[in-house]
Design a protein around this motif. Sequence first.
Motif, mmCIF file in Angstrom:
data_model
loop_
_atom_site.group_PDB
_atom_site.id
_atom_site.type_symbol
_atom_site.label_atom_id
_atom_site.label_comp_id
_atom_site.label_asym_id
_atom_site.label_seq_id
_atom_site.Cartn_x
_atom_site.Cartn_y
_atom_site.Cartn_z
ATOM 1 N N GLN A 295 62.392 16.306 35.538
ATOM 2 C CA GLN A 295 62.058 16.270 36.966
ATOM 3 C C GLN A 295 60.574 15.993 37.152
ATOM 4 O O GLN A 295 60.188 15.186 38.017
ATOM 5 C CB GLN A 295 62.433 17.595 37.648
ATOM 6 C CG GLN A 295 62.108 17.613 39.137
ATOM 7 C CD GLN A 295 62.780 18.748 39.878
ATOM 8 O OE1 GLN A 295 63.684 19.398 39.363
ATOM 9 N NE2 GLN A 295 62.336 19.005 41.095
ATOM 10 N N VAL A 296 59.748 16.618 36.339
ATOM 11 C CA VAL A 296 58.300 16.382 36.432
ATOM 12 C C VAL A 296 57.974 14.938 36.073
ATOM 13 O O VAL A 296 57.134 14.289 36.716
ATOM 14 C CB VAL A 296 57.540 17.361 35.517
ATOM 15 C CG1 VAL A 296 56.046 17.041 35.530
ATOM 16 C CG2 VAL A 296 57.773 18.788 35.955
ATOM 17 N N ARG A 297 58.663 14.407 35.060
ATOM 18 C CA ARG A 297 58.432 13.010 34.685
ATOM 19 C C ARG A 297 58.782 12.071 35.839
ATOM 20 O O ARG A 297 58.091 11.077 36.082
ATOM 21 C CB ARG A 297 59.236 12.659 33.431
ATOM 22 C CG ARG A 297 58.552 13.084 32.133
ATOM 23 C CD ARG A 297 59.273 12.547 30.928
ATOM 24 N NE ARG A 297 60.378 13.413 30.528
ATOM 25 C CZ ARG A 297 60.260 14.461 29.728
ATOM 26 N NH1 ARG A 297 59.081 14.772 29.247
ATOM 27 N NH2 ARG A 297 61.302 15.183 29.411
ATOM 28 N N ARG A 298 59.853 12.372 36.545
ATOM 29 C CA ARG A 298 60.248 11.523 37.667
ATOM 30 C C ARG A 298 59.284 11.676 38.845
ATOM 31 O O ARG A 298 59.009 10.708 39.555
ATOM 32 C CB ARG A 298 61.684 11.858 38.097
ATOM 33 C CG ARG A 298 62.715 11.424 37.074
ATOM 34 C CD ARG A 298 64.106 11.364 37.649
ATOM 35 N NE ARG A 298 65.008 10.687 36.731
ATOM 36 C CZ ARG A 298 66.202 10.219 37.064
ATOM 37 N NH1 ARG A 298 66.626 10.360 38.319
ATOM 38 N NH2 ARG A 298 66.967 9.616 36.188
ATOM 39 N N ILE A 299 58.793 12.880 39.050
ATOM 40 C CA ILE A 299 57.777 13.080 40.088
ATOM 41 C C ILE A 299 56.536 12.249 39.773
ATOM 42 O O ILE A 299 55.973 11.572 40.647
ATOM 43 C CB ILE A 299 57.422 14.580 40.206
ATOM 44 C CG1 ILE A 299 58.591 15.360 40.815
ATOM 45 C CG2 ILE A 299 56.154 14.780 41.039
ATOM 46 C CD1 ILE A 299 58.420 16.863 40.769
ATOM 47 N N GLN A 300 56.105 12.292 38.514
ATOM 48 C CA GLN A 300 54.928 11.520 38.124
ATOM 49 C C GLN A 300 55.193 10.015 38.257
ATOM 50 O O GLN A 300 54.294 9.258 38.647
ATOM 51 C CB GLN A 300 54.531 11.876 36.688
ATOM 52 C CG GLN A 300 53.976 13.290 36.555
ATOM 53 C CD GLN A 300 53.711 13.674 35.108
ATOM 54 O OE1 GLN A 300 54.564 13.491 34.239
ATOM 55 N NE2 GLN A 300 52.532 14.223 34.853
ATOM 56 N N GLN A 301 56.416 9.588 37.950
ATOM 57 C CA GLN A 301 56.757 8.172 38.097
ATOM 58 C C GLN A 301 56.713 7.763 39.569
ATOM 59 O O GLN A 301 56.198 6.698 39.920
ATOM 60 C CB GLN A 301 58.157 7.905 37.518
ATOM 61 C CG GLN A 301 58.644 6.473 37.664
ATOM 62 C CD GLN A 301 57.784 5.491 36.898
ATOM 63 O OE1 GLN A 301 57.367 5.785 35.775
ATOM 64 N NE2 GLN A 301 57.503 4.337 37.485
ATOM 65 N N ALA A 302 57.237 8.631 40.432
ATOM 66 C CA ALA A 302 57.217 8.337 41.871
ATOM 67 C C ALA A 302 55.784 8.237 42.380
ATOM 68 O O ALA A 302 55.451 7.361 43.179
ATOM 69 C CB ALA A 302 57.984 9.414 42.637
ATOM 70 N N ARG A 303 54.929 9.126 41.924
ATOM 71 C CA ARG A 303 53.536 9.142 42.381
ATOM 72 C C ARG A 303 52.744 7.949 41.845
ATOM 73 O O ARG A 303 51.658 7.656 42.332
ATOM 74 C CB ARG A 303 52.864 10.451 41.958
ATOM 75 C CG ARG A 303 53.309 11.642 42.802
ATOM 76 C CD ARG A 303 52.657 12.951 42.322
ATOM 77 N NE ARG A 303 51.216 12.855 42.255
ATOM 78 C CZ ARG A 303 50.384 12.985 43.297
ATOM 79 N NH1 ARG A 303 50.888 13.233 44.503
ATOM 80 N NH2 ARG A 303 49.082 12.888 43.141
#
Length: 327
Positions: A295-303
């Motif tokens: 989930q954190v990886r996807r948040i960072q990808q979105a940002r």
Amino acid sequence: SVPRYHVIWGTGHRLVELFLEKLAKHSNRDSLQFFYRHRVVQLVSENGRVVGCRSESEETKKVVEFEAEHTIAACGGINGSIDKVREHWYKPWGLPPKEILNGSHPYADGALHELVSNLGGSVTHLDKMWNYAAGIPHPQPQFEGHGLSLIPCKSALWLDAKGNRIGPDPLVTGFDTNELCRRVAQLEEPYTWQVLNWGIAAKEFAISGSEHNPSIRDRKLLSFLKEILLGNHTLIEKISTESDHFIVAQNMDELLTQMKALDDEKVLSCDNVKAAVSDYDQMLSRGPALWNDDQVRRIQQARAWRSDKVRTCKPAPIVSDKSGPLI
């Protein structure tokens, strides 16, 4: 697959205005008539081809007949009929959920599809409908089963009815909406929880539709930019006041007490919720070098995408004095 937003500046109301403006400039505008609040009740056929249709006024019940060299059936969807949604539920997903809310409108009832089928027309791919995995009952429902389609926060923890974090791959909005529907539909209970805080909600939470997006609907650019930069606190205050499905609490014990009160099935485990939030927060407290969570990886990808960066929080613990009440 590309990142994109599909919110029209001015919402659907502006879309109608734009069409009207273009029609008003059309070379055949003097021949144009509008028939508002008319429902098509029959497709008229002669010698094996459709030559027009009949419609009925919702107000007067008067039937009007239209003739045309070519007829296009612009049916809309079937999502306004929960029975139709169940009938055409995508079979690889298994059975449809026991509880489905209507975030569309009863007008999208599939009746025109049936008229086409009855004449031998080819109606296909009704199972490729567009549903959403997150919604709550509308606080002021206008029809049975009226729901609000929520745009879930990427930084919220998505839990099942028992309070366990849904996995092994975490559910994160904005990447694969159909996959979210598939996985939520296959859960044992027909509902889920999202645990977050006020800071996350103010930056990331949204509700589909013009009703809850007045800045976009009324094209108020400064107001819209203020919501983007400072957070949409007005929306959070409004929905938390109107909806008992939107819980705000000052601490975890208070939050869990209110969650238990809403849990009609009596399956929620407070220990599960505490463990899910604690494990996530502890992982974040170790620092970016040890953030081993999809989930954190996807948040960072979105940002990493500029448009999503302003609508997505930096990874941070759910329980935090800096981020306001829990939700």
